[in-house]
Design an enzyme around this catalytic site. Structure first.
Site, PDB file in Angstrom:
ATOM      1  CD  GLU A 147      -3.060  -1.108   2.152  1.00  0.00           C
ATOM      2  OE1 GLU A 147      -2.761  -0.565   3.238  1.00  0.00           O
ATOM      3  OE2 GLU A 147      -4.167  -1.635   1.948  1.00  0.00           O
ATOM      4  CD  GLU A 152      -4.289  -5.616   2.194  1.00  0.00           C
ATOM      5  OE1 GLU A 152      -5.053  -4.934   2.923  1.00  0.00           O
ATOM      6  OE2 GLU A 152      -3.050  -5.543   2.254  1.00  0.00           O
TER       7      GLU A 152
END
Length: 1007
Positions: free
Chosen positions: A193, A305
């Site tokens: 991320e 995710e």
């Protein structure tokens, strides 16, 4: 030189890949190192076959018992997943700059790769080095958080030198297990991320060189260690547009782009997601299709995710917030993603586990259950069952791996409250109509028909059955031209569950919510009949040209329809589908239909095999009833069925199945012994002025690398002195008669601290769910001596380091100022924490994060083998009225019968319920519970086998830190209970001695 090469490569490679295919085709990509793993606009292609990547996340370091990994992975496989994802944890493996541990107990994660190969699943490997994961400093090693290594996650050479040994070692360990080397590791994620490829607005493509060079260095290092599988990245949200080669081919972009999404929020505190998702609306779906078309059009739409649940913060609701992402969430959102052409998706979390020790970041407490499909105690739940329905469908819906989106938000022909997306395979013409409410946040019961285009024309379906129903927050996938084996359905309004080929004949499983109707058309069939009606009604067979239209309504149960061409169709309601299993005979992650067996009835089916002569079907799994019916659909040659090694009596049905009954002990009669026989000892002698702290570390630094400078000197930041987790103890000395002290202490959310002067309690900051700093002005009264040295003890909790850029936020005393003092300042400070040399774990098996700095921990009172024979008897149910820390210890035997898998949770209940105390639960040396009733949210603490000895003695410890003096009596009642139990092929009784190293005399030096 590096900068020049970066811009040169950018100019050579160009800025953006065209977003539309040419000549009606999309390019097939690979990374130039292997053709075993390729990809295009539609999906991944593994060994030449298109592949829908269906994955879920687990963290081996949150279940530090290697013997349990197979249990969780078997459950993942049984739910239809073909892949699972794992993070590593940098600090777990790298406790100090000189030490890497990939050998001791759970630190050796290679067993997971062996299990993946054995069970037939691929692995998405996510090594960080930063992983977030609600873990302490995002899994950064805490020696990295002093500021001495820069601001982190960039091209700073100090940071590069820090991550290189860990990163290289991990890559070298993983390399032999790659798909390209005969293993099952499929992709390799770079960072986590890190949405910072661009400065400012991503569309302007102004490179952020610090992040770019960092990513390029990570990629080059992994390749140098032999990583040849594709690299992937996960953008944190829809906004940062980072690391896709389609968006910009260069600047560190990876092979396969992905984007993470948590539409119902990643935390039970829903307001934390407003800046990402907007104001929370339950069951509000998000559009991803346009994003992927813009950012990664020549790659599969990939959600590395996607929400599997959410974590529970300090002060959150007891038990978490499963209502925010329940079984209906799985039903609606996962299907909706399919409607947006997502063909790679990994649930975060699929199994959450436990923040044992000091694994947690300050945002979360001990439990990392995450309201996941597999609960923290390893047991499966309704969300697991609902997810399984979806996973079993994906396994057989091969056409999903290559579809074009034909239309979206098309209104159902008879009901404007229902819309659908149509996606169609351009090669086979197979199509999928993904239906949802026009307003997904509305869960009304709606009946409708849709106009379906098939190979034999357009139909308004159903034609004869009752209309399709969406009842609640749900979705249905209506298939057309659905091929399976040698058969096909022209369409079906009942959802496809699975397909098996037995004796070269097809068996199809369909399901529908209890009491609803379905309609399907079997192409080429002439006639059919009901061979078994378990809850069926309104069954009709209607010839339609060369095909046969079938209608059926299904109440609770399973019905079997047989057709003239040998096809068998199983139709069941949701409750029976929840207990329908499709175990696989091969270790092929593609799970071919001719290597599967249908089984209905048990709580779980873990494995299937045939005897060498093919006459015995050997099943393993779990069941929890004294009598559970089981029905299997094996080859004709099978005459016997065994369950967990025991033959079961079966009878053969007219339609070819075998039906029998499974028995189990009366599980509700299982009991646990009472936890009693407590002994106790004072665990805070450091408060006394007579205590000898000569061996403690001198806290005398007059400067710090941390960008946040303290308000007073010396620097009293704990990480600067090599201690990082748990409780820390500061002792400050001063001369003269000060009247009080001002303290500002930082320890993260939900932390607290207490202070004593010359052995007498002067006050506490009891803490709250969100503040990370507590300020107190404490009066000394008449406790300070003007004629001798005064000693102030500050006992501080540390709930962990913040994540992302907050990892450098200091922990410790920001300001310690004496009030009305004849002396201007403290003359000296000393500090201690976790036993061992600074930055060095004394317990390499449990590891650097396992224990803090309480006297009881340093001396090993929580460990097996410690001699407490001279302690006095006392119960934590009634603790001392004095502020301080007391350690309680007892030994309790367990004797769980073999053949049972039992989930055990400890319960901690405070009296009063909001008592100002902090307790730590220890089980055989592992800290498995942080209990702060003043702040709240957790009173049940699951502890797994391997931490608990299911057949032997268990050392149970409890530290209780009372933060208030006098007043009402306080206590902690410690209990335990069996939360679930199953007769099981998984055996939780094993020799866990190697996981539970005991007390040694080395501990005595930390008194």
């Amino acid at each position: 030189m590096r900068l020049q090469s970066l811009f040169a490569s950018a100019l050579t490679l160009g800025s953006c890949v065209a977003q539309n295919s040419t000549n009606g085709t999309w390019p097939i990509h690979n990374n130039g190192l292997t053709t075993q793993i390729e990809w295009d606009h539609y999906s991944m292609i593994v060994n030449g076959q298109r592949f829908f990547l269906w994955s879920g996340e687990l963290h081996y370091w949150r279940i530090p018992v290697p013997e349990l990994w197979v249990d969780v992975l078997q459950k993942i496989k049984a739910a239809g997943f073909n892949t699972f994802a794992i993070y590593t944890h940098w600090y777990f493996h790298n406790p100090n700059p000189e030490t890497l541990d990939f050998e001791n107990a759970a630190h050796d994660f290679t067993k997971i790769f062996d299990l993946a190969k054995e069970l037939g699943m691929y692995v998405v490997f996510r090594p960080g080095p930063y992983v977030n994961a609600e873990s302490n400093a995002g899994a950064f090693p805490l020696w990295l958080t002093t500021g001495a290594y820069g601001s982190l996650r960039n091209n700073d050479t100090r940071y590069t030198e820090a991550w290189t040994p860990f990163w290289e070692k991990v890559a070298s360990i993983v390399a032999p297990y790659q798909l390209t080397n005969g293993g099952n590791v499929l992709t390799y994620q770079i960072e986590n991320e890190l949405g910072s490829q661009w400065r400012g607005t991503p569309s302007k493509k102004i490179p952020n060189l610090s992040s770019i060079q960092y990513m390029e260095a990570l990629e080059a290092s992994a390749r140098a260690q032999g990583i040849t599988i594709p690299f992937q990245a996960n953008d944190p949200n829809l906004n940062s547009d980072s690391w896709s080669k389609d968006f910009y081919d260069g600047y560190g972009s990876v092979d396969i782009y992905g984007m993470d999404s948590y539409p119902a929020c990643w935390t039970c505190n829903l307001t934390e997601c407003d800046s990402t998702n907007g104001a929370y609306k339950p069951f509000n779906v998000i559009d991803y299709y346009d994003h992927f078309q813009e950012i990664s059009p020549t790659q599969p739409s990939f959600l590395p995710e996607f929400q599997g649940g959410s974590f529970n913060p300090w002060g959150g609701p007891e038990g978490g917030c499963p209502e925010n992402s329940p079984a209906d969430f799985a039903n609606l959102f996962y299907r909706n993603n399919v409607g947006q052409r997502v063909t790679a998706m990994s649930l975060y979390m699929l199994y959450g586990g436990t923040n044992w020790g000091w694994l947690a970041a300050p945002v979360v407490a001990t439990s990392y259950d995450y309201s996941s499909p597999i609960s923290e105690n390893r047991m499966i739940n309704d969300k697991y069952a609902e997810t399984k329905l979806f996973g079993q469908f994906l396994r057989v819906a091969k056409d999903l791996t290559k579809t074009d989106r034909i239309g979206t938000n098309q209104t159902a022909s008879t009901n404007p409250n229902i819309v659908y997306s149509e996606i169609r395979n351009p090669d086979t013409n197979g199509a999928f109509y993904v239906t949802i409410h026009q307003e997904s946040t509305v869960g009304t019961r709606e009946e409708f028909y849709i106009n379906a285009n098939t190979s034999k024309g357009e139909f308004t379906i159903p034609q004869k059955a009752a209309p399709i129903v969406l009842n609640g927050f749900q979705s249905k996938i209506i298939v057309t031209d659905f091929s399976f084996g040698s058969h096909s359905l022209l369409y079906s309004t009942a959802e496809v569950l699975s397909h098996s080929i037995v004796d070269e004949e097809d068996i199809l499983a369909l399901w529908m919510p209890t009491g609803e109707a379905g309609e399907f058309v079997v192409t080429g069939a002439k006639s059919g009949k009901v061979s078994s009606c378990g809850g069926c009604s309104s069954v009709g067979f209607y010839p339609q040209g060369d095909d046969l239209l079938v209608t059926i309504s299904q109440s609770e149960g399973i019905s079997i329809l047989t057709f003239d061409d040998g096809l068998r169709v199983l139709v069941m309601d949701r409750s029976y589908a929840y207990e329908f299993w499709v175990p696989v005979l091969t270790a092929d992650p593609f799970s071919p239909a001719n290597e599967t067996v249908f089984v209905q009835g048990p709580s779980l089916v873990r494995s299937v095999a045939y005897s060498s002569d093919g006459t015995i079907l050997e099943l393993t799994g779990d069941n929890n009833g004294t009598s559970t019916q089981i029905e299997v659909f094996p080859p004709k040659a099978v005459s016997e069925v065994t369950w967990n090694g025991q033959s079961i009596k079966t009878s053969k049905t007219d339609y070819g199945s075998l039906i029998g009954s499974l028995t189990a002990p009366a599980l509700d009669s299982l009991t646990l012994p009472e936890i009693s026989g407590w002994k106790a000892n004072d665990s805070l002698p450091e408060r006394l002025s007579t205590y000898d702290d000569s061996w403690w570390v001198d806290a005398n630094h007059m400067n710090t690398s941390n960008p946040t400078k303290p308000e007073t000197l010396p620097v009293l930041y704990i990480d600067d002195y090599g201690y990082h987790v748990g409780n820390h103890l500061w002792r400050g000395r001063f001369e003269g008669s000060a009247s009080g002290v001002y303290l500002s202490v930082t320890g993260g959310r939900a932390f607290g601290y207490s202070a004593w002067l010359n052995g007498e309690f002067i006050g506490s900051y009891v803490g709250a769910a969100y503040p990370d700093t507590g300020e107190l002005t404490l009066s000394f009264g008449n406790l300070a001596s003007s004629n001798s040295t005064n000693i102030l003890l500050v006992l501080q909790d540390n709930s962990g380091h913040d994540e992302t850029s907050g990892a450098l936020n200091p922990r410790g005393i920001n300001n310690a100022t004496l009030i009305s003092s004849s002396a201007k300042n403290f003359t000296s400070w000393k500090v201690t924490g976790t036993a061992g040399k600074p930055d060095t774990a004394i317990d390499p098996v449990r590891g650097i994060l396992s224990e803090g700095g309480l006297y009881a921990e340093r001396l090993g009172w929580h460990l097996p083998g410690f001699d407490d024979s001279e302690w006095s008897s006392a119960s934590p149910s009634n603790i001392s009225s004095s502020a301080g820390v007391t350690f309680y210890r007892t030994t309790v035997p367990l004797a769980i019968p073999t053949g049972l898998d039992v989930a055990i949770s400890f319960t901690l209940n405070a009296s009063p319920s909001n008592a100002a105390l902090r307790a730590l639960l220890f089980v055989n040396g592992y800290q498995y519970g942080r209990f702060s009733p003043w702040i709240g949210n957790q009173i049940e603490f699951p502890v797994p086998p391997g931490i608990l000895n299911y057949d032997g003695d268990n050392v149970i410890g409890l530290s209780v830190w009372r933060q208030e003096e006098g007043g009402e009596s306080m206590g902690v009642d410690v209990g335990w209970k069996i939360t679930e139990a199953f007769a099981s092929s998984f055996e939780p009784i094993f020799d866990a001695t190697y996981l539970q190293p005991g007390w040694t005399e080395e501990r005595l030096q930390y008194a």
